[in-house]
Design a protein around this motif. Structure first.
Motif, short mmCIF file in Angstrom:
data_model
loop_
_atom_site.label_atom_id
_atom_site.label_comp_id
_atom_site.label_asym_id
_atom_site.label_seq_id
_atom_site.Cartn_x
_atom_site.Cartn_y
_atom_site.Cartn_z
N PRO A 272 0.80 -1.23 0.00
CA PRO A 272 0.00 0.00 0.00
C PRO A 272 0.84 1.28 0.00
CG PRO A 272 -0.93 -1.61 1.51
CD PRO A 272 0.40 -2.14 1.08
N ASP A 273 1.94 1.30 0.73
CA ASP A 273 2.73 2.54 0.84
C ASP A 273 3.32 2.97 -0.51
OD1 ASP A 273 2.25 2.76 3.57
OD2 ASP A 273 3.96 1.49 4.07
N SER A 274 3.66 2.01 -1.34
CA SER A 274 4.24 2.35 -2.64
C SER A 274 3.25 2.12 -3.79
CB SER A 274 5.50 1.51 -2.89
OG SER A 274 5.22 0.12 -2.81
N MET A 275 2.00 1.72 -3.47
CA MET A 275 0.96 1.43 -4.47
C MET A 275 1.48 0.45 -5.52
SD MET A 275 -1.81 2.62 -3.43
CE MET A 275 -2.80 2.25 -4.87
N GLU A 276 1.90 -0.70 -5.02
CA GLU A 276 2.37 -1.77 -5.89
C GLU A 276 1.62 -3.06 -5.57
OE1 GLU A 276 7.04 -0.60 -6.67
OE2 GLU A 276 6.53 -1.72 -4.85
N VAL A 277 1.46 -3.87 -6.61
CA VAL A 277 0.89 -5.21 -6.48
C VAL A 277 1.90 -6.19 -7.05
CG1 VAL A 277 -1.02 -6.72 -7.13
CG2 VAL A 277 -1.46 -4.29 -6.71
N VAL A 278 2.22 -7.20 -6.26
CA VAL A 278 3.19 -8.21 -6.69
C VAL A 278 2.43 -9.48 -7.05
CG1 VAL A 278 5.31 -9.43 -6.12
CG2 VAL A 278 4.84 -7.20 -5.07
#
Length: 420
Positions: free
Chosen positions: A256-262
């Protein structure tokens, strides 16, 4: 709309027409406590009070003073429904003779038959109905918990989360990416994620047409899949990509902090992320000792009675009952069965055999509505489907428009049935 409303009201159990025998003069009235004022709990409380004609003391415990339905919240996202139209007060339920307490139920003593409230008081009962909806499974999605819901909203419970999600989508950068992390089975409203994607696509196609939608889904298949995929290709060609379990959809982490989905080790930058985690019965069901290892509350199919306690009934999304999907329609249908049984056992009025039904409507685009539904009966071990129907691919536009209009009639009918 009159046709749809009449059709809906005709499905109301015949039990509602049978009035209970009056309480004996001077004798204390039997007490029914209902936890949760949504489609299931609100219906039970109003029907028991109304149909017992004052012979039963009914208390409804619900923390919010205005209940916002999850169903039709996707249409709010798409711009087809006003947010305020999702909200319903409890005045009509109170007018039916229900004592409405706006507080949190935080414990149940099933031996003493009392419900403890957050305010410190307790409410005694003879019969208890538990209809708390859903909660989320802790750590169901790596990197996400309830403290991250402001950054990556779930928008899958009643309340303002859907407003937050809409605001985030409206403020996406041009050409940005909306990502949905879809839930595993079972979960509230099986067609809900597909309809949500449709409504987000409708919004973006008007305000941000170069934006992309990414669905990360742990399931091989999803409800109304052929209908949604047909509609997405027709109305939103090239905008929507779905990654299922064969391509890593079951192995996802969010940051959430970097708005990434792995996704299966591959990092994707996104602009908005709607995380819908795995679900379980609302917390009070667990605190009351009514849930199993899967997190749901098992019930007897003929009356929604908890298998843990003969004086407790669990219905709606929290129940593990068999073939019925977790939906507002299902909860309302189950509630009428429970209301009839509870009133019958407390007053000696007639108890009718259980009959259940469900329909789920979804909107794909303007006037492009589809539906799925079934009728159900109590089997020996679970509720079983006895007949079903679903919209077909390739339907004429006029039929799809009628289906959408039918859904509006249903919404107006069911909310009147629940809240008065």
């Amino acid at each position: 709309m009159k046709l749809q409303r009449r059709t809906f009201l005709a499905s109301v159990s015949a039990a509602s027409a049978v009035m209970a025998a009056p309480a004996v003069m001077g004798q204390a009235r039997p007490r029914v406590v209902v936890i949760g004022g949504g489609s299931g709990g609100g219906t039970v409380a109003r029907y028991v009070a109304k149909d017992s004609d004052g012979a039963v003391d009914v208390t409804l415990i619900e923390p919010t003073k205005r209940y916002y339905t999850c169903y039709f919240s996707n249409l709010y996202l798409g711009g087809f429904w006003d947010y305020n139209a999702l909200g319903h007060g409890y005045e009509g339920i109170a007018q039916a003779g229900v004592n409405v307490i706006h507080d949190w139920a935080i414990g149940v003593d099933r031996d003493a038959r009392t419900v403890t409230l957050a305010s410190g008081s307790s409410v005694p009962y003879d019969k208890l109905v538990v209809a708390p909806g859903i909660d989320f499974v802790d750590n169901a999605v790596a990197g996400w918990d309830i403290t991250k819901q402001s950054m990556m909203p779930h928008a899958y419970k009643s309340g303002t989360q859907v407003q937050l999600l809409k605001n985030q989508i409206e403020n996406m950068r041009e050409g940005g990416t909306f990502c949905m992390v879809a839930p595993p089975n079972p979960y509230r409203c099986p067609p809900g994620p597909g309809e949500r994607v449709s409504m987000v696509a409708h919004m973006l196609s008007q305000s941000n047409p170069t934006a992309k939608i990414l669905i990360v889904d742990p399931k091989q298949n999803f409800s109304k899949q052929a209908l949604f995929e047909e509609g997405w290709a027709k109305h939103y060609g090239g905008m929507i990509t779905r990654i299922g379990p064969d391509f890593g959809g079951a192995n996802v982490e969010v940051r959430p902090d970097s708005m990434e989905v792995v996704i299966d080790g591959q990092v994707e930058s996104v602009d908005v992320c709607n995380v819908i985690p795995a679900q379980k019965a609302g917390k009070i069901a667990e605190l009351a000792g009514l849930t199993n290892d899967a997190g749901w509350a098992p019930v007897t199919p003929s009356d929604m009675r908890s298998t843990m306690d003969e004086n407790v009934f669990v219905l709606g999304d929290a129940a593990q009952q068999g073939a019925m999907p977790k939906s507002g329609f299902s909860a309302n249908s189950q509630a009428k069965v429970v209301a009839n049984v509870v009133r019958g056992e407390l007053t000696g009025s007639r108890i009718f055999p259980a009959r259940y039904s469900n329909t789920c409507w979804s909107l794909i685009a303007t006037d492009d509505g589809v539906k799925v539904g079934a009728s159900y009966e109590a089997g020996s071990e679970q509720i079983e489907s006895v007949s079903s129907f679903i919209s077909q691919t390739g339907e004429e536009a006029d039929l799809r428009r009628q289906t959408y209009e039918e859904s509006i009639g249903w919404y107006n009918g069911i909310t009147a049935d629940i809240f008065g």
